[in-house]
Motif scaffolding. Structure first.
Motif, PDB file in Angstrom:
ATOM      1  N   ALA A  42     134.917  71.061  21.740  1.00 46.02           N
ATOM      2  CA  ALA A  42     135.734  72.731  20.536  1.00 46.02           C
ATOM      3  C   ALA A  42     135.874  72.864  21.883  1.00 46.02           C
ATOM      4  O   ALA A  42     135.204  73.493  22.688  1.00 46.02           O
ATOM      5  N   SER A  43     137.044  73.483  21.956  1.00 49.23           N
ATOM      6  CA  SER A  43     137.644  74.930  23.464  1.00 49.23           C
ATOM      7  C   SER A  43     137.959  75.679  22.487  1.00 49.23           C
ATOM      8  O   SER A  43     138.338  76.006  21.540  1.00 49.23           O
ATOM      9  N   TYR A  44     137.849  76.741  23.355  1.00 48.05           N
ATOM     10  CA  TYR A  44     138.374  78.263  22.918  1.00 48.05           C
ATOM     11  C   TYR A  44     139.278  78.391  24.219  1.00 48.05           C
ATOM     12  O   TYR A  44     138.834  78.888  25.115  1.00 48.05           O
ATOM     13  N   THR A  45     140.598  79.430  24.467  1.00 45.03           N
ATOM     14  CA  THR A  45     141.141  79.688  24.771  1.00 45.03           C
ATOM     15  C   THR A  45     141.424  80.948  25.254  1.00 45.03           C
ATOM     16  O   THR A  45     141.461  81.616  24.062  1.00 45.03           O
ATOM     17  N   PHE A  46     140.429  81.398  26.500  1.00 46.91           N
ATOM     18  CA  PHE A  46     140.209  83.850  26.202  1.00 46.91           C
ATOM     19  C   PHE A  46     140.550  84.138  26.813  1.00 46.91           C
ATOM     20  O   PHE A  46     141.533  85.282  27.125  1.00 46.91           O
ATOM     21  N   ASP A  47     142.351  83.255  27.428  1.00 46.77           N
ATOM     22  CA  ASP A  47     142.648  83.389  28.635  1.00 46.77           C
ATOM     23  C   ASP A  47     144.331  82.712  28.235  1.00 46.77           C
ATOM     24  O   ASP A  47     144.084  81.963  28.491  1.00 46.77           O
ATOM     25  N   PRO A  48     144.906  83.179  28.957  1.00 48.23           N
ATOM     26  CA  PRO A  48     146.285  81.869  28.724  1.00 48.23           C
ATOM     27  C   PRO A  48     146.279  80.884  29.875  1.00 48.23           C
ATOM     28  O   PRO A  48     146.941  80.629  29.265  1.00 48.23           O
ATOM     29  N   ASN A  49     145.617  81.642  30.747  1.00 43.90           N
ATOM     30  CA  ASN A  49     144.820  80.826  31.920  1.00 43.90           C
ATOM     31  C   ASN A  49     143.921  79.645  31.276  1.00 43.90           C
ATOM     32  O   ASN A  49     144.133  78.562  32.726  1.00 43.90           O
ATOM     33  N   PHE A  50     142.895  79.811  30.904  1.00 40.31           N
ATOM     34  CA  PHE A  50     141.307  79.669  30.814  1.00 40.31           C
ATOM     35  C   PHE A  50     141.145  79.205  29.499  1.00 40.31           C
ATOM     36  O   PHE A  50     140.831  80.043  28.516  1.00 40.31           O
ATOM     37  N   SER A  51     140.931  78.136  29.344  1.00 43.00           N
ATOM     38  CA  SER A  51     139.931  77.963  28.189  1.00 43.00           C
ATOM     39  C   SER A  51     138.124  77.516  28.988  1.00 43.00           C
ATOM     40  O   SER A  51     137.625  76.417  29.627  1.00 43.00           O
ATOM     41  N   ILE A  52     137.420  77.373  27.534  1.00 39.60           N
ATOM     42  CA  ILE A  52     135.758  76.713  27.799  1.00 39.60           C
ATOM     43  C   ILE A  52     135.637  75.770  26.930  1.00 39.60           C
ATOM     44  O   ILE A  52     136.258  75.795  25.725  1.00 39.60           O
ATOM     45  N   GLU A  53     134.694  74.355  27.456  1.00 35.98           N
ATOM     46  CA  GLU A  53     134.650  73.674  26.499  1.00 35.98           C
ATOM     47  C   GLU A  53     133.376  73.133  26.239  1.00 35.98           C
ATOM     48  O   GLU A  53     133.226  73.163  27.080  1.00 35.98           O
ATOM     49  N   ALA A  54     133.155  72.724  24.654  1.00 38.82           N
ATOM     50  CA  ALA A  54     132.030  71.771  25.132  1.00 38.82           C
ATOM     51  C   ALA A  54     132.454  70.210  24.211  1.00 38.82           C
ATOM     52  O   ALA A  54     133.506  70.526  23.779  1.00 38.82           O
ATOM     53  N   ASN A  55     132.321  70.030  24.741  1.00 41.36           N
ATOM     54  CA  ASN A  55     132.272  68.096  23.870  1.00 41.36           C
ATOM     55  C   ASN A  55     131.056  67.378  23.992  1.00 41.36           C
ATOM     56  O   ASN A  55     129.807  67.288  24.419  1.00 41.36           O
ATOM     57  N   SER A  56     130.954  66.025  23.294  1.00 42.17           N
ATOM     58  CA  SER A  56     129.928  65.076  23.124  1.00 42.17           C
ATOM     59  C   SER A  56     130.575  64.116  22.352  1.00 42.17           C
ATOM     60  O   SER A  56     131.736  63.396  21.971  1.00 42.17           O
ATOM     61  N   LEU A  57     130.234  62.676  23.440  1.00 44.26           N
ATOM     62  CA  LEU A  57     130.247  61.454  23.319  1.00 44.26           C
ATOM     63  C   LEU A  57     129.223  60.273  22.897  1.00 44.26           C
ATOM     64  O   LEU A  57     128.408  60.695  23.841  1.00 44.26           O
ATOM     65  N   TYR A  58     129.922  59.560  22.348  1.00 42.58           N
ATOM     66  CA  TYR A  58     128.528  58.502  21.689  1.00 42.58           C
ATOM     67  C   TYR A  58     129.706  57.384  21.966  1.00 42.58           C
ATOM     68  O   TYR A  58     130.585  57.370  21.642  1.00 42.58           O
TER      69      TYR A  58
END
Lengths: 207, 91
Positions: A42-58
Motif C-alpha cells: 500500500a502506498s500513498y503519494t503525498f507529493d507528485p514526486n514522492f510516495s511512502i509505501e508499506a508492504n508485506s511478503l509471504y
C-alpha cells in the motif's frame, strides 16, 4: 539454494510494478498472488514526486518466510513529450523478516527503475539490490509491451508484455515471462505464466 | 439596488458557465485520467461528466461549477504529475 530461490522470488515479486509514484493524494493497493506466495503493498503519494509505501511478503515454501517493510519511492525525473513520457524512479525500503525456524533480522531493498511509454508501446528496466544477512543480491529486469488496440477514457485497455529477468545468484538464469495486462478506470490487473508454467495474478487499484 | 444585484448575479453565473480546455502533453494511460479527476474534482459537480480527458489530443476539458484561475489549473495539473501547456476558456 532455497535461500537464493527465496531471494529471487522476493526480488521478482515487487519489481516493475506500474509507477511507484502516482498523483498527489493518490493511494495504491498492489498485490501479487502465486500458488504459494503473496506480496501486498500500500502506498500513498503525498507529493507528485514522492510516495511512502508499506508492504508485506509471504512465501510458504521457504520456511514460511514473511517480511514487513516500509520505504519511500521517488520520481527522480520525468520527461513529457507530446505522445509519450519517460520516467526514472528510485526506491529505498527497510524492514524485518521472520521464518518458521524463528530466524529473523533486518532486510534492506533498493531499486532504480526507468520506463518509457506511449499509448502503443511500453518498456521498462530496473536494477535492484537486496541486502540481507550481510550479503548483497543484485538483480535486473526488463519489460517490453505493446497495446493491440488503443482505448479511450474509462474503457478497457489491454497490453501484451514480455518480461526478462536476470539474477546472477540464480545460476545466471534468464527468466522469460509473457503476460497480459488490463487497465480499466482505476484498476489494473496482470495475468500470466512463466515459461516454467508458474501462474500469477497481479492486482493494482488506484484511488 | 435590485438591478445591481441582478447584474452581479448574471456576471457571477456567466463567469462559471465556462468550459476550459487544457493541453497536457505526455498523458498516455488511464492513470493520467484518474490523476486529473483527483486534481479537479473539487471544482466540478460531477467528476465523471465534468472532467473529460482525451488521450488522443492530450486535452483535458473541465466544466467547473465554481471559479478556477489559471494558477489553480496549472497547480492541479502539476499535482497530477504533468504540465499545462495551454489553457483556453470557452463560453
Amino acid at each position: 539454494m532455497l535461500r537464493i530461490l527465496a531471494l529471487f522470488i522476493i526480488l521478482c515479486s515487487g519489481a516493475l510494478k506500474a509507477h511507484p509514484v502516482i498523483y498527489k493524494d493518490g493511494w495504491v493497493y498492489w498485490g501479487q498472488f502465486k500458488p504459494k506466495m503473496n506480496n501486498q503493498k500500500a502506498s500513498y503519494t503525498f507529493d507528485p514526486n514522492f510516495s511512502i509505501e508499506a508492504n508485506s511478503l509471504y512465501l510458504a515454501n521457504i520456511d514460511e518466510y514473511r517480511d514487513y517493510k516500509i520505504g519511500i519511492n521517488a520520481l527522480v525525473k520525468r520527461w513529457l513529450a507530446e505522445h509519450s513520457q519517460a520516467n526514472i524512479y528510485a526506491s529505498a525500503q527497510a524492514g524485518y523478516f521472520h521464518q518458521r525456524d524463528d530466524s529473523d533480522g533486518s532486510v534492506l531493498h533498493g531499486m532504480l527503475m526507468a520506463d518509457w511509454e506511449s499509448r502503443h508501446l511500453y518498456t521498462a528496466a530496473a536494477a535492484m539490490l537486496l541486502y540481507f544477512e550481510d550479503e548483497y543480491y543484485p538483480q535486473y529486469k526488463y519489460r517490453f509491451g505493446f497495446a493491440p488496440f488503443v482505448a479511450g477514457m474509462d474503457t478497457l485497455q489491454a497490453w501484451l508484455i514480455f518480461e526478462l529477468s536476470y539474477f546472477e545468484k540464480n545460476n545466471n538464469q534468464l527468466e522469460i515471462t509473457p503476460m497480459m495486462r488490463f487497465f480499466y478506470k482505476n484498476v489494473l490487473w496482470e495475468m500470466g505464466s512463466s515459461l516454467k508454467g508458474e501462474l500469477f495474478l497481479t492486482l493494482m487499484v488506484h484511488y | 439596488m435590485k438591478k445591481l444585484l441582478l447584474l452581479i448575479t448574471l456576471l457571477s453565473t456567466s463567469a462559471f458557465a465556462t468550459t476550459i480546455e487544457v493541453k497536457v502533453p505526455g498523458m498516455v494511460c488511464q492513470m493520467c485520467v484518474q490523476g486529473m479527476k483527483k486534481a479537479f474534482k473539487k471544482y466540478v459537480a460531477n467528476a465523471d461528466k465534468d472532467i473529460l480527458v482525451d488521450l488522443d489530443t492530450k486535452i483535458v476539458t473541465l466544466t467547473p461549477n465554481t471559479e478556477i484561475t489559471d494558477e489553480q489549473i496549472k497547480s492541479g495539473v502539476k499535482d497530477a504529475g504533468y504540465n499545462a501547456d495551454e489553457i483556453n476558456r470557452k463560453k
